[in-house]
Design a protein around this motif. Structure first.
Motif, mmCIF file in Angstrom:
data_model
loop_
_atom_site.group_PDB
_atom_site.id
_atom_site.type_symbol
_atom_site.label_atom_id
_atom_site.label_comp_id
_atom_site.label_asym_id
_atom_site.label_seq_id
_atom_site.Cartn_x
_atom_site.Cartn_y
_atom_site.Cartn_z
ATOM 1 N N SER A 80 28.842 -21.497 53.417
ATOM 2 C CA SER A 80 29.979 -21.274 52.509
ATOM 3 C C SER A 80 29.542 -21.382 51.053
ATOM 4 O O SER A 80 29.966 -20.583 50.212
ATOM 5 C CB SER A 80 31.106 -22.264 52.804
ATOM 6 O OG SER A 80 31.661 -21.985 54.066
ATOM 7 N N SER A 81 28.690 -22.364 50.762
ATOM 8 C CA SER A 81 28.158 -22.508 49.411
ATOM 9 C C SER A 81 27.268 -21.316 49.065
ATOM 10 O O SER A 81 27.359 -20.747 47.967
ATOM 11 C CB SER A 81 27.364 -23.812 49.297
ATOM 12 O OG SER A 81 26.685 -23.873 48.065
ATOM 13 N N TYR A 82 26.406 -20.935 49.997
ATOM 14 C CA TYR A 82 25.527 -19.785 49.797
ATOM 15 C C TYR A 82 26.357 -18.519 49.569
ATOM 16 O O TYR A 82 26.086 -17.727 48.667
ATOM 17 C CB TYR A 82 24.619 -19.626 51.014
ATOM 18 C CG TYR A 82 23.645 -18.488 50.910
ATOM 19 C CD1 TYR A 82 22.395 -18.674 50.330
ATOM 20 C CD2 TYR A 82 23.963 -17.222 51.400
ATOM 21 C CE1 TYR A 82 21.481 -17.623 50.223
ATOM 22 C CE2 TYR A 82 23.066 -16.173 51.307
ATOM 23 C CZ TYR A 82 21.834 -16.383 50.713
ATOM 24 O OH TYR A 82 20.941 -15.346 50.614
ATOM 25 N N PHE A 83 27.378 -18.335 50.402
ATOM 26 C CA PHE A 83 28.260 -17.165 50.322
ATOM 27 C C PHE A 83 28.915 -17.080 48.952
ATOM 28 O O PHE A 83 28.948 -16.011 48.332
ATOM 29 C CB PHE A 83 29.322 -17.275 51.427
ATOM 30 C CG PHE A 83 30.290 -16.123 51.471
ATOM 31 C CD1 PHE A 83 29.941 -14.943 52.110
ATOM 32 C CD2 PHE A 83 31.548 -16.230 50.903
ATOM 33 C CE1 PHE A 83 30.840 -13.880 52.163
ATOM 34 C CE2 PHE A 83 32.445 -15.184 50.956
ATOM 35 C CZ PHE A 83 32.094 -13.994 51.589
ATOM 36 N N LYS A 84 29.409 -18.208 48.471
ATOM 37 C CA LYS A 84 30.078 -18.241 47.170
ATOM 38 C C LYS A 84 29.119 -17.814 46.053
ATOM 39 O O LYS A 84 29.508 -17.085 45.144
ATOM 40 C CB LYS A 84 30.618 -19.648 46.899
ATOM 41 C CG LYS A 84 31.364 -19.804 45.597
ATOM 42 C CD LYS A 84 31.859 -21.214 45.414
ATOM 43 C CE LYS A 84 30.683 -22.073 45.043
ATOM 44 N NZ LYS A 84 31.000 -23.447 44.703
ATOM 45 N N GLU A 116 26.389 -10.719 50.085
ATOM 46 C CA GLU A 116 26.879 -11.045 51.428
ATOM 47 C C GLU A 116 27.957 -10.066 51.884
ATOM 48 O O GLU A 116 27.990 -9.677 53.047
ATOM 49 C CB GLU A 116 27.373 -12.490 51.491
ATOM 50 C CG GLU A 116 26.255 -13.507 51.392
ATOM 51 C CD GLU A 116 25.180 -13.299 52.450
ATOM 52 O OE1 GLU A 116 25.486 -13.449 53.647
ATOM 53 O OE2 GLU A 116 24.041 -12.969 52.079
ATOM 54 N N LEU A 117 28.823 -9.658 50.984
ATOM 55 C CA LEU A 117 29.851 -8.682 51.360
ATOM 56 C C LEU A 117 29.231 -7.325 51.683
ATOM 57 O O LEU A 117 29.760 -6.589 52.521
ATOM 58 C CB LEU A 117 30.897 -8.543 50.247
ATOM 59 C CG LEU A 117 31.820 -9.745 50.079
ATOM 60 C CD1 LEU A 117 32.717 -9.557 48.867
ATOM 61 C CD2 LEU A 117 32.654 -9.989 51.331
ATOM 62 N N GLU A 118 28.097 -7.008 51.052
ATOM 63 C CA GLU A 118 27.413 -5.750 51.349
ATOM 64 C C GLU A 118 26.911 -5.711 52.788
ATOM 65 O O GLU A 118 26.710 -4.626 53.337
ATOM 66 C CB GLU A 118 26.253 -5.538 50.368
ATOM 67 C CG GLU A 118 26.728 -5.170 48.975
ATOM 68 C CD GLU A 118 25.599 -5.097 47.950
ATOM 69 O OE1 GLU A 118 24.420 -5.367 48.307
ATOM 70 O OE2 GLU A 118 25.902 -4.789 46.788
ATOM 71 N N ARG A 119 26.736 -6.874 53.420
ATOM 72 C CA ARG A 119 26.304 -6.904 54.822
ATOM 73 C C ARG A 119 27.332 -6.212 55.735
ATOM 74 O O ARG A 119 26.985 -5.723 56.800
ATOM 75 C CB ARG A 119 26.104 -8.334 55.307
ATOM 76 C CG ARG A 119 24.947 -9.034 54.673
ATOM 77 C CD ARG A 119 24.690 -10.390 55.337
ATOM 78 N NE ARG A 119 23.797 -11.162 54.521
ATOM 79 C CZ ARG A 119 22.489 -10.938 54.411
ATOM 80 N NH1 ARG A 119 21.941 -9.966 55.096
ATOM 81 N NH2 ARG A 119 21.742 -11.680 53.627
ATOM 82 N N LEU A 120 28.580 -6.224 55.303
ATOM 83 C CA LEU A 120 29.629 -5.624 56.114
ATOM 84 C C LEU A 120 29.602 -4.102 56.053
ATOM 85 O O LEU A 120 30.251 -3.440 56.871
ATOM 86 C CB LEU A 120 31.004 -6.136 55.662
ATOM 87 C CG LEU A 120 31.245 -7.631 55.840
ATOM 88 C CD1 LEU A 120 32.556 -8.034 55.193
ATOM 89 C CD2 LEU A 120 31.218 -8.012 57.301
ATOM 90 N N GLY A 121 28.872 -3.546 55.097
ATOM 91 C CA GLY A 121 28.780 -2.088 54.961
ATOM 92 C C GLY A 121 30.153 -1.480 54.757
ATOM 93 O O GLY A 121 30.955 -1.948 53.958
ATOM 94 N N GLY A 122 30.442 -0.437 55.502
ATOM 95 C CA GLY A 122 31.720 0.258 55.398
ATOM 96 C C GLY A 122 32.888 -0.537 55.940
ATOM 97 O O GLY A 122 34.041 -0.153 55.770
ATOM 98 N N ASN A 131 32.344 -13.157 59.569
ATOM 99 C CA ASN A 131 31.616 -11.930 59.912
ATOM 100 C C ASN A 131 30.323 -11.832 59.099
ATOM 101 O O ASN A 131 29.274 -11.474 59.641
ATOM 102 C CB ASN A 131 32.491 -10.700 59.668
ATOM 103 C CG ASN A 131 33.631 -10.600 60.656
ATOM 104 O OD1 ASN A 131 33.576 -11.160 61.750
ATOM 105 N ND2 ASN A 131 34.691 -9.912 60.277
ATOM 106 N N CYS A 132 30.398 -12.162 57.828
ATOM 107 C CA CYS A 132 29.195 -12.153 56.986
ATOM 108 C C CYS A 132 28.183 -13.182 57.479
ATOM 109 O O CYS A 132 26.974 -12.923 57.485
ATOM 110 C CB CYS A 132 29.559 -12.423 55.530
ATOM 111 S SG CYS A 132 30.451 -11.073 54.730
ATOM 112 N N TYR A 133 28.673 -14.339 57.896
ATOM 113 C CA TYR A 133 27.807 -15.411 58.397
ATOM 114 C C TYR A 133 27.023 -14.940 59.620
ATOM 115 O O TYR A 133 25.816 -15.138 59.721
ATOM 116 C CB TYR A 133 28.663 -16.633 58.712
ATOM 117 C CG TYR A 133 27.946 -17.854 59.229
ATOM 118 C CD1 TYR A 133 26.797 -18.330 58.626
ATOM 119 C CD2 TYR A 133 28.458 -18.571 60.305
ATOM 120 C CE1 TYR A 133 26.160 -19.480 59.085
ATOM 121 C CE2 TYR A 133 27.837 -19.725 60.764
ATOM 122 C CZ TYR A 133 26.685 -20.173 60.154
ATOM 123 O OH TYR A 133 26.066 -21.305 60.598
#
Length: 132
Positions: A58-62, A68-74, A90-92
């Motif tokens: 969560s800290s890393y994500f922030k 991290e959001l780019e991992r979700l792609g489309g 989902n990102c995790y």
């Protein structure tokens, strides 16, 4: 059992030396003594794995939100404000899949870097460090 007086005296002498070394490290690195002790404990104390990887992520994500959001792609939803727990989860999972052998090390190093960069200290914390 009870320790003998000689053992206690040796321990006390060692503790004084240990404290002197921590003070010296603090002086040389400009890192507060409490952070040096925390870093020591995290890197040298052997204990059961008490790391909460979700909290570490969560800290890393922030701090790495865009990447991290780019991992979700489309599949990335339009996010206004704080991403939902579902998005973060989902990102995790994608983060762990991207680094199957290293994800825990990445999170540990991130946590250490955050600590080394240091959160702003309160006036009381600065006062305690000054008194030492």
């Amino acid at each position: 059992g009870r320790r003998y007086q000689t053992a206690n005296a040796i321990l006390q002498e060692g503790f004084v030396e240990f404290e002197r070394m921590i003070q010296e490290l603090s002086r040389k690195t400009a890192i507060p003594t409490h952070q040096i002790i925390t870093l020591w404990n995290k890197s040298h104390v052997r204990s059961t794995n008490t790391v909460n990887h979700w909290n570490a992520y969560s800290s890393y994500f922030k701090n790495h939100l865009k990447e991290e959001l780019e991992r979700l792609g489309g599949k990335a939803p339009k996010i206004y404000g704080t991403p939902s727990t579902t998005v973060r989860c989902n990102c995790y999972e994608l983060f762990k899949a991207a680094f199957p052998d290293k994800w825990q090390d990445i999170l540990k190093l991130h946590e250490q870097s955050v600590m080394l960069l240091g959160a702003p200290q309160t006036v009381a914390m600065r006062g305690q460090e000054f008194q030492k």
